[in-house]
Enzyme design. Structure first.
Site, PDB file in Angstrom:
ATOM      1  CE1 TYR A  33       1.183  -0.150   4.380  1.00 40.72           C
ATOM      2  CE2 TYR A  33      -0.001   1.880   4.558  1.00 40.72           C
ATOM      3  CZ  TYR A  33       0.714   0.998   5.006  1.00 40.72           C
ATOM      4  OH  TYR A  33       1.206   1.233   6.472  1.00 40.72           O
ATOM      5  CE  LYS A 151       3.250   3.268   3.151  1.00 43.83           C
ATOM      6  NZ  LYS A 151       3.154   3.081   4.637  1.00 43.83           N
ATOM      7  CD  GLU A 183       9.401   1.997  10.764  1.00 42.02           C
ATOM      8  OE1 GLU A 183       9.452   2.759   9.830  1.00 42.02           O
ATOM      9  OE2 GLU A 183       9.597   0.611  10.426  1.00 42.02           O
ATOM     10  CG  LEU A 207       8.128   2.544   4.897  1.00 42.05           C
ATOM     11  CD1 LEU A 207       8.095   1.092   3.960  1.00 42.05           C
ATOM     12  CD2 LEU A 207       6.714   3.343   4.984  1.00 42.05           C
TER      13      LEU A 207
HETATM   14  N1  PDD Z   1       2.826   5.200   7.247  1.00 40.65           N
HETATM   15  N2  PDD Z   1       7.185   3.824   9.145  1.00 40.65           N
HETATM   16  C1  PDD Z   1       6.236   3.090   9.019  1.00 40.65           C
HETATM   17  C2  PDD Z   1       6.105   1.853   9.653  1.00 40.65           C
HETATM   18  C3  PDD Z   1       4.903   3.681   8.108  1.00 40.65           C
HETATM   19  O1  PDD Z   1       3.923   2.739   8.160  1.00 40.65           O
HETATM   20  C4  PDD Z   1       5.225   4.969   7.749  1.00 40.65           C
HETATM   21  C5  PDD Z   1       3.964   5.436   6.780  1.00 40.65           C
HETATM   22  C6  PDD Z   1       6.292   5.709   7.712  1.00 40.65           C
HETATM   23  C7  PDD Z   1       6.490   6.910   7.187  1.00 40.65           C
HETATM   24  O2  PDD Z   1       6.527   6.808   5.811  1.00 40.65           O
HETATM   25  P1  PDD Z   1       6.041   8.073   4.723  1.00 40.65           P
HETATM   26  O3  PDD Z   1       6.731   9.196   5.054  1.00 40.65           O
HETATM   27  O4  PDD Z   1       6.361   7.483   3.299  1.00 40.65           O
HETATM   28  O5  PDD Z   1       4.620   8.029   4.833  1.00 40.65           O
HETATM   29  C8  PDD Z   1       7.307   5.113   8.460  1.00 40.65           C
HETATM   30  C9  PDD Z   1       1.528   5.571   6.709  1.00 40.65           C
HETATM   31  C10 PDD Z   1       1.367   6.919   6.568  1.00 40.65           C
HETATM   32  C11 PDD Z   1       0.274   4.847   7.147  1.00 40.65           C
HETATM   33  O6  PDD Z   1       0.388   3.676   7.216  1.00 40.65           O
HETATM   34  O7  PDD Z   1      -0.770   5.397   7.243  1.00 40.65           O
END
Ligand code: PDD
Length: 287
Positions: A33, A151, A183, A207
């Site tokens: 996703y 992801k 994280e 991620l």
């Molecule tokens: N989550 N780490 C994890 C485990 C994440 O699920 C996310 C993003 C990030 C940050 O990635 P980015 O900057 O590309 O959004 C780091 C999204 C926002 C979600 O699951 O809703």
């Protein structure tokens, strides 16, 4: 207002969008996703999300499902159809429905991926009241699988982490492995000591956040010092500031870790500056 969503090439009312009970996303969490933020009806960092999506699919040996141009077109059409000003576009691609349950991947020539996109309106993303007061996080053990750089939709543990945080009156959890913070449950984690921004370096353990990449680039351009290295919860509690980044929160200050105030216990100036720079710079390239 009911949303118009995208399902496998068609724009339909959300109540009419139906996916098979045999879909591998449903049975095996066999899907990836992306979440792309929308401000002023424009997409933030679409390119980065499209590139990471292609990488996630490639790592899982999923066939490309849609070209980048077509994907951009779908994002734009959904923004227009739903009159989305501020919020997010959620995208999910699964390995499709082989019309039965089987651990073995189906033949990609016979089973096409399931492609779903929908909008989520959130008028408070930019002027998020949390940015003024900051977030409280707790630490939890990182119990996820070893390919967190992909992801995938395996979000049960992050979801449990958010519930653990909620049970303790906190906003989120930072995950810890071998004594080091990996994280946040849905965001990347940072601390600031003096004028140095510290965050874990990229690997399969976390991620590769699209917001992280942009924030570190902007920090470099603003001549801020960035150290990509592991840090502990004790170090976070002793830091001057802390924050998280993600597509849905941008840069969000963290003011407490396991009940201990970070710095003065209120959002600090560097995180606030980074949030302002991130929003200003990202809007310049929004499409
Ligand atoms: N989550 N780490 C994890 C485990 C994440 O699920 C996310 C993003 C990030 C940050 O990635 P980015 O900057 O590309 O959004 C780091 C999204 C926002 C979600 O699951 O809703």
């Amino acid at each position: 207002m009911t949303r118009i969503v995208y399902l496998n090439g068609e724009y339909v009312h959300e109540s009419e969008a139906k996916v098979s009970i045999f879909d591998r996303g449903f049975l095996m969490a066999d899907g990836v996703y992306e979440v792309t933020s929308v401000i002023g009806g424009k997409l933030i960092d679409f390119n980065g999300h499209a590139i990471r999506l292609a990488r996630s699919m490639n790592e899982l040996m999923m066939q490309p499902a849609i070209t980048k141009d077509a994907l951009l077109e779908v994002h734009r059409e959904l923004i227009a159809l739903n009159d989305l000003q501020e919020g997010m576009i959620y995208l999910q691609i699964t390995r499709g429905s082989p019309n039965d349950r089987d651990f073995v991947f189906p033949d990609p020539e016979k089973v096409k991926p399931t492609v779903v996109l929908f909008t989520q309106s959130n008028p408070n993303m930019v002027y998020n009241p949390k940015a003024k007061v900051g977030m409280k996080v707790i630490s939890i053990s990182d119990e996820r699988w070893g390919r967190r750089d992909i992801k995938t939709v395996q979000l049960l543990y992050p979801s449990m982490g958010k519930m653990m945080a909620k049970a303790e009156g906190a906003d989120d959890a930072w995950m810890v492995e071998d004594g080091m913070v990996t994280e946040g449950t849905s965001n990347n984690a940072y601390i600031i000591k003096g004028d140095v921004i510290i965050t874990r370096k990229l690997s399969n353990d976390i991620l590769h956040g699209i917001t992280r990449a942009a924030v570190l680039r902007f920090a470099g351009e603003a001549k801020m010092t960035v150290e990509e290295r592991n840090f502990t919860i004790a170090e976070a509690q002793d830091a001057d500031e802390a924050f998280i980044t993600s597509a849905s929160t941008f840069v969000m200050p963290v003011v407490s870790v396991d009940g201990v105030d970070v710095g003065t216990g209120i959002p600090g100036p560097i995180a606030a500056r980074l949030r302002a720079i991130y929003l200003e710079e990202s809007l310049k390239t929004a499409i």
